[in-house]
Design a protein around this motif. Structure first.
Motif, PDB file in Angstrom:
ATOM      1  N   MET A  85       4.749  13.116  -3.985  1.00 50.68           N
ATOM      2  CA  MET A  85       5.205  13.564  -2.667  1.00 50.68           C
ATOM      3  C   MET A  85       5.467  15.062  -2.653  1.00 50.68           C
ATOM      4  SD  MET A  85       7.558  10.414  -1.240  1.00 50.68           S
ATOM      5  CE  MET A  85       8.325   9.910  -2.791  1.00 50.68           C
ATOM      6  N   GLY A  89       1.625  14.334  -1.124  1.00 51.79           N
ATOM      7  CA  GLY A  89       1.291  12.937  -0.897  1.00 51.79           C
ATOM      8  C   GLY A  89       2.247  12.285   0.095  1.00 51.79           C
ATOM      9  N   GLY A  90       1.831  11.142   0.649  1.00 53.37           N
ATOM     10  CA  GLY A  90       2.685  10.378   1.538  1.00 53.37           C
ATOM     11  C   GLY A  90       3.633   9.504   0.741  1.00 53.37           C
ATOM     12  N   PRO A  91       4.469   8.713   1.440  1.00 54.50           N
ATOM     13  CA  PRO A  91       5.451   7.899   0.720  1.00 54.50           C
ATOM     14  C   PRO A  91       4.826   6.854  -0.193  1.00 54.50           C
ATOM     15  CG  PRO A  91       5.406   7.353   3.062  1.00 54.50           C
ATOM     16  CD  PRO A  91       4.584   8.591   2.891  1.00 54.50           C
ATOM     17  N   TYR A  92       3.664   6.340   0.172  1.00 54.76           N
ATOM     18  CA  TYR A  92       3.030   5.332  -0.668  1.00 54.76           C
ATOM     19  C   TYR A  92       1.661   5.775  -1.162  1.00 54.76           C
ATOM     20  CZ  TYR A  92       6.788   2.120   0.563  1.00 54.76           C
ATOM     21  OH  TYR A  92       8.020   1.527   0.707  1.00 54.76           O
ATOM     22  N   THR A  93       1.418   7.075  -1.191  1.00 55.94           N
ATOM     23  CA  THR A  93       0.191   7.567  -1.820  1.00 55.94           C
ATOM     24  C   THR A  93       0.211   7.200  -3.297  1.00 55.94           C
ATOM     25  OG1 THR A  93      -0.015   9.396  -0.274  1.00 55.94           O
ATOM     26  CG2 THR A  93      -1.179   9.616  -2.370  1.00 55.94           C
ATOM     27  N   TYR A  94       1.340   7.334  -3.897  1.00 58.12           N
ATOM     28  CA  TYR A  94       1.534   6.790  -5.237  1.00 58.12           C
ATOM     29  C   TYR A  94       2.067   5.379  -5.047  1.00 58.12           C
ATOM     30  CZ  TYR A  94       3.081   6.178 -10.003  1.00 58.12           C
ATOM     31  OH  TYR A  94       3.248   5.708 -11.268  1.00 58.12           O
TER      32      TYR A  94
ATOM     33  N   LEU B  30       9.240  14.816   4.972  1.00 61.14           N
ATOM     34  CA  LEU B  30       7.992  14.067   4.763  1.00 61.14           C
ATOM     35  C   LEU B  30       7.109  14.044   5.998  1.00 61.14           C
ATOM     36  CD1 LEU B  30       6.904  12.554   2.331  1.00 61.14           C
ATOM     37  CD2 LEU B  30       8.189  10.544   3.027  1.00 61.14           C
ATOM     38  N   TYR B  31       7.727  13.980   7.184  1.00 57.47           N
ATOM     39  CA  TYR B  31       6.945  13.737   8.395  1.00 57.47           C
ATOM     40  C   TYR B  31       6.932  14.896   9.384  1.00 57.47           C
ATOM     41  CZ  TYR B  31       7.405   8.953   6.684  1.00 57.47           C
ATOM     42  OH  TYR B  31       7.389   7.817   5.903  1.00 57.47           O
ATOM     43  N   ARG B  36       5.992  19.093   5.219  1.00 53.80           N
ATOM     44  CA  ARG B  36       5.399  18.429   4.054  1.00 53.80           C
ATOM     45  C   ARG B  36       4.598  19.442   3.259  1.00 53.80           C
ATOM     46  NH1 ARG B  36       2.798  12.619   4.949  1.00 53.80           N
ATOM     47  NH2 ARG B  36       1.096  12.673   3.468  1.00 53.80           N
ATOM     48  N   PRO B  37       4.662  19.368   1.957  1.00 54.21           N
ATOM     49  CA  PRO B  37       3.839  20.276   1.156  1.00 54.21           C
ATOM     50  C   PRO B  37       2.363  20.149   1.540  1.00 54.21           C
ATOM     51  CG  PRO B  37       5.361  19.080  -0.242  1.00 54.21           C
ATOM     52  CD  PRO B  37       5.457  18.461   1.116  1.00 54.21           C
ATOM     53  N   HIS B 107      -5.462   1.094  -6.073  1.00 51.80           N
ATOM     54  CA  HIS B 107      -5.318   2.529  -6.309  1.00 51.80           C
ATOM     55  C   HIS B 107      -6.506   3.300  -5.758  1.00 51.80           C
ATOM     56  CE1 HIS B 107      -1.717   2.624  -8.961  1.00 51.80           C
ATOM     57  NE2 HIS B 107      -2.049   1.358  -9.146  1.00 51.80           N
ATOM     58  N   VAL B 110      -6.049   3.672  -2.016  1.00 48.54           N
ATOM     59  CA  VAL B 110      -4.987   4.585  -1.619  1.00 48.54           C
ATOM     60  C   VAL B 110      -5.410   6.044  -1.826  1.00 48.54           C
ATOM     61  CG1 VAL B 110      -2.699   5.392  -2.258  1.00 48.54           C
ATOM     62  CG2 VAL B 110      -3.096   2.983  -1.929  1.00 48.54           C
ATOM     63  N   VAL B 111      -6.038   6.326  -2.961  1.00 52.07           N
ATOM     64  CA  VAL B 111      -6.463   7.709  -3.220  1.00 52.07           C
ATOM     65  C   VAL B 111      -7.516   8.133  -2.207  1.00 52.07           C
ATOM     66  CG1 VAL B 111      -7.552   9.249  -4.884  1.00 52.07           C
ATOM     67  CG2 VAL B 111      -5.919   7.541  -5.663  1.00 52.07           C
ATOM     68  N   ALA B 114      -5.829   8.764   1.060  1.00 51.28           N
ATOM     69  CA  ALA B 114      -5.044  10.010   1.068  1.00 51.28           C
ATOM     70  C   ALA B 114      -5.942  11.216   1.303  1.00 51.28           C
ATOM     71  CB  ALA B 114      -4.290  10.160  -0.253  1.00 51.28           C
ATOM     72  N   PRO B 348      -2.953  14.693  -4.949  1.00 56.07           N
ATOM     73  CA  PRO B 348      -3.932  13.948  -4.161  1.00 56.07           C
ATOM     74  C   PRO B 348      -5.052  14.787  -3.555  1.00 56.07           C
ATOM     75  CG  PRO B 348      -1.923  14.253  -2.892  1.00 56.07           C
ATOM     76  CD  PRO B 348      -1.681  14.876  -4.234  1.00 56.07           C
TER      77      PRO B 348
END
Lengths: 496, 355
Positions: A85, A89-94, B30-31, B36-37, B107, B110-111, B114, B348
């Motif tokens: 994060m 990344g998002g909260p559930y990217t990992y 985060l949002y 967010r980075p 996984h 998700v990757v 992202a 990511p």
């Protein structure tokens, strides 16, 4: 909590006392030593300031000393989630199987750590870790959180340890009016070796949802239904298990016979609003709930090991590979069935609790009901690691205020849980393996190899510890049920 | 403690308020837009004429990031969109586990998500795999087999649907035990696992002329391709790695890590198709998923795609990056594609642009 006698100074046996009773008393007193009850009692009789200083400094110092130097699979996961994060990344990217509020805490940890270190340096993954993992037969962990991240995460857990100790103190003080007992419970939690290992070394955060559960009941009985609902909601959104205690909260509502029906209904409404508010706060981002449900429903690599304290521990028995495989392939429906069983058992305890509890005497019935209910959850689910014992420990300590036998149970649980941690779950020593990474001059890899290389020692230690703790908790739950079923006028007296 | 004794309710409420405030702060970080980075890499090609092309790169970010950029001349500028993944719990694995074999799919999804990649990941069981292999391979389609074992529905000592499919132009990405070594049978009633039946000379159907060896299980040295595309999977199967000289002699490409004369990951042309073979256990699904997505997103695993350039650069919050690279124009029918990927563990970010 014993007054007038300490484990080091037992009362002389009566002439007529049989050998068996003397042996049992000696064993009990010996077990109580594991909680350092004797020294704690002496300390608890000193001045308030001195007692507080010693207990807080000792417990905090131990944890802070251990926290940055140790890790385990879970803190590695937490660190990796935080780092992801912190790198956008998002909260559930990992992929992580925890509800959103714990992930949000991890985000704060990562972003805070990133103020001092580059985000790409929050976890370390040297080749040596990977080689060690492969050599030991499984890649857990493949990284470790750097000391700053470990300290931040365990620092939050430490704060909740203090909060839990303070809450238990308040409950006992209110219940018994005895400051000595209250201090002992405070110290029995904060200096508990099992709790120190879990907070300072493992870094498991089970104290957080457990604190919110205890807080929710406390606030409920102090006529703060909105806050109670919020606390319950926070417990659920950090770790799901408090949801299974919902029947107890319903029972707590029904038990408030001192309130008029309208007021009871309003209290229930406020409680619901408090919970709903927290859930809404956590799940409002579009898609977050679906992401979480997908992860928890299929679970990355879940089902790999089913051990722990319930009947599923039998699946860890050597030679039962087929059962484990079946469990993996049916993790979601098995979990639903487990939840239904747990819910049913909790409801049973809730019914007795509702009958016994009143506004003025809620402490004992709630404590017994909680002991039995949390045990029901541990029994029903495929609990795999010792940190879940933390869910029941505060209730056992409260029950220990009422009865000595629960002191023995709490002390034995401390021993069992600590043993489970130290000797590992039929695998690498959790304490030893990551420590070998932080401190290069300590190498436990030989010990790890010996443990894993022994087909007898590793699985049998897990099995014996599991069965022992399981029997112990069964005893505690049955005793709790027995007391709940016993009609008591005016509440239960606190043992002298 | 006197404060606690006097006001425990208030203190509890304060704890709740502080915790909720912390959650709100975290959600904001985060949002909230801009909180967010973020990392942005813009890559564009400009034809300069006279057989030269310029690649302009501008990178900005709000955190320190290390990136690798590679430029390939590829025949197919579009990365694969359809990915078939063989998974069947009734069949055995070798140098993997059921949990990791299944977990890798999550996984990968998700990757890819992202990064906003349009991967269509389809799980096929043993029967479904046979169905896929009986059809001619489609463009932009990749088959991933991460079990280390082929099921008996597609591969036995007497039959083989896989090698012909690759020869017709299919791309197989393999992980686990040596490809072709075993035929896997389904679980019999009462058994725990299916059986692994050795297929005599089975691996030679795919790795003809390739020596297998190596003793290490974790390699430290990266190949050029591994550095360029960030295939950060250093594990190897002792005795199962490929001799790099054999890979090159077979017109293949070394993709992975190196340990002396051996590499753990290589691409081999087989007929019109490609076998991308990772001779490593599939236990580390996090690293494996990132590496596989990098491989697929780069679109450049085929030995026929040439690496035109590779570089590394860094971005910091107060230090953006810009560069111009001069490249030779690609040959007829080829496209230049630039692939930039953050090479920090768990990061990511990646971006790809083609001329």
């Amino acid at each position: 909590m014993a007054t007038g006698s300490t484990p080091t100074d037992p009362a002389p046996p009566l002439r007529s006392e049989g050998r068996r009773r003397r042996l049992l008393r000696a064993m009990r007193e010996g077990v109580q030593l594991s909680l350092l009850l004797g020294p704690l009692e002496r300390l608890a009789r000193t001045s308030h300031r001195r007692w507080l200083l010693v207990v807080l400094l000792t417990g905090t110092g131990l944890r802070l000393l251990l926290a940055p130097l140790t890790s385990q699979y879970d803190p590695a996961i937490f660190g990796e989630s935080s780092a992801t994060m912190a790198m956008g990344g998002g909260p559930y990217t990992y992929l992580i199987v925890y509800p959103t509020d714990w992930v949000l805490v991890l985000n704060l940890i990562g972003r805070t750590a990133a103020l001092f270190l580059p985000a790409n340096a929050l976890v370390a993954a040297p080749a040596a870790v990977l080689t060690l993992g492969l050599t030991l037969g499984g890649l857990e962990p493949t990284s470790y959180p750097v000391p700053l991240v470990a300290l931040l995460e365990k620092g939050i857990v430490l704060l909740f340890d203090v909060a839990m100790a303070g809450l238990l103190y308040s409950i006992v003080q209110e219940w018994s009016g005895d400051r000595l007992k209250a201090r002992l419970v405070f110290a029995a939690w904060f200096l508990n070796p099992f709790v120190v290992i879990e907070s300072g070394i493992h870094g498991a955060f089970d104290v957080i949802p457990t604190f919110f559960v205890v807080a929710a009941f406390y606030l409920w009985y102090h006529d703060r239904p909105l806050s109670a609902g919020a606390a319950f909601g926070l417990g659920v959104m950090v770790k799901v298990y408090p949801l299974l205690l919902l029947p107890l909260f319903v029972a707590a509502l029904l038990a408030r016979r001192d309130l008029a029906p309208v007021r009871r209904a309003m209290s229930a409404l406020w409680f619901g609003l408090g919970t709903a508010g927290i859930v809404a706060l956590s799940l409002w981002p579009p898609g977050i709930l679906q992401q979480y449900l997908q992860i928890v429903g299929t679970g990355p690599s879940v089902g790999e090991s089913h051990g722990g304290f319930g009947p599923w521990s039998l699946s860890a028995f050597p030679g039962l590979g087929g059962w484990r495989r079946w469990l993996f392939l049916n993790t979601a429906p098995v979990a639903l069935i487990s939840a239904a069983i747990a819910f049913g058992l909790v409801t049973l305890f809730a019914i007795y609790y509702a009958r016994r509890a009143g506004a003025g005497n809620w402490h004992a019935p709630l404590t017994y009901a909680a002991v039995g209910s949390v045990f029901a959850i541990l029994l029903s689910f495929s609990v795999t690691q010792p940190q879940y014992l933390l869910w029941i420990l505060p209730w056992l300590l409260l029950a220990a205020v009422v009865e000595r036998r629960f002191r023995t149970v709490a002390a034995a649980l401390t021993l069992g849980g600590s043993t489970f941690y130290v000797v590992g779950l039929a695998g690498p020593l959790y304490l030893a393996q990551p420590t070998a990474i932080f401190t290069h001059w300590i190498s436990f890899s030989l010990i790890d190899a010996a443990v894993l290389g022994s087909p007898i020692y590793a699985p049998w230690v897990e099995l014996v510890t599991t069965v022992s703790v399981f029997l112990l908790l069964t005893y505690a739950a049955l005793q709790a049920l027995r007391r709940l079923r016993r009609p008591t006028a005016g509440g239960v007296r606190v043992a002298a | 403690m006197s404060a606690l004794r006097l006001e425990p309710v208030r203190l509890l409420q304060a704890v709740i308020v502080v915790f909720v405030a912390a959650l709100l702060l975290s959600e904001g970080l985060l949002y909230a837009p801009g909180a967010r980075p973020r990392l942005t890499v813009e890559q564009s090609f400009h034809d300069l004429g006279s057989g030269r092309v310029a690649l302009f790169t501008n990178a900005t970010g709000s955190f320190d990031a290390n990136l690798a950029q590679s430029v390939f001349a590829v025949a197919q500028p579009t990365p694969p969109t359809d990915v078939y993944y063989y998974y069947d719990a009734n069949y055995p694995v070798s140098f993997s586990s059921i949990a990791d074999w299944f977990g890798l799919t999550q996984h990968l999804s998700v990757v890819a998500s992202a990064r906003g990649l349009p991967f269509n990941l389809t799980l096929v069981d043993a029967v479904g795999l046979a169905g896929v292999l009986r059809q001619p391979p489609r463009a932009n389609t990749v088959l991933i087999v991460a079990s280390g074992v082929l099921p008996d529905t597609v591969y036995t000592a007497q039959s083989d649907l896989l090698a012909p499919w690759i020869r017709l132009g299919g791309t197989l990405v393999w992980a686990g035990d040596t490809v072709g070594r075993y035929e896997g049978t389904p679980i019999a009633p009462g058994a725990t696992f299916g059986k692994l039946l050795p297929v005599p000379n089975g691996s030679a159907r795919f790795l003809s002329g390739i020596h297998l060896g190596g003793t290490g299980i974790v390699y430290s040295n990266r190949s050029v391709f591994s550095d360029a595309v960030y295939l950060a999977y250093p594990y190897a199967i002792a005795g199962g790695a490929f001799r790099t000289s054999d890979v090159l002699a077979a017109n293949g490409r070394v993709l992975g890590f190196l340990d002396g004369a051996w590499t753990n990951w290589a691409a081999f042309p087989i007929g019109q198709g490609t076998l991308v073979d990772l001779a490593a256990p599939g236990y580390d699904v996090v690293r494996l998923s990132f590496s596989l997505v990098n491989l697929l997103q780069s679109g450049a695993w085929s030995p026929t795609n040439t690496l035109e350039g590779a570089s590394a650069f860094s971005v910091a919050s107060n230090s953006p990056f810009s560069s111009v690279a001069l490249l030779a124009a690609p040959g007829a029918g080829l496209h230049l594609c630039a692939f930039s990927v953050e090479v920090d563990y768990l990061a990511p970010f990646a971006a790809r642009s083609c001329a």
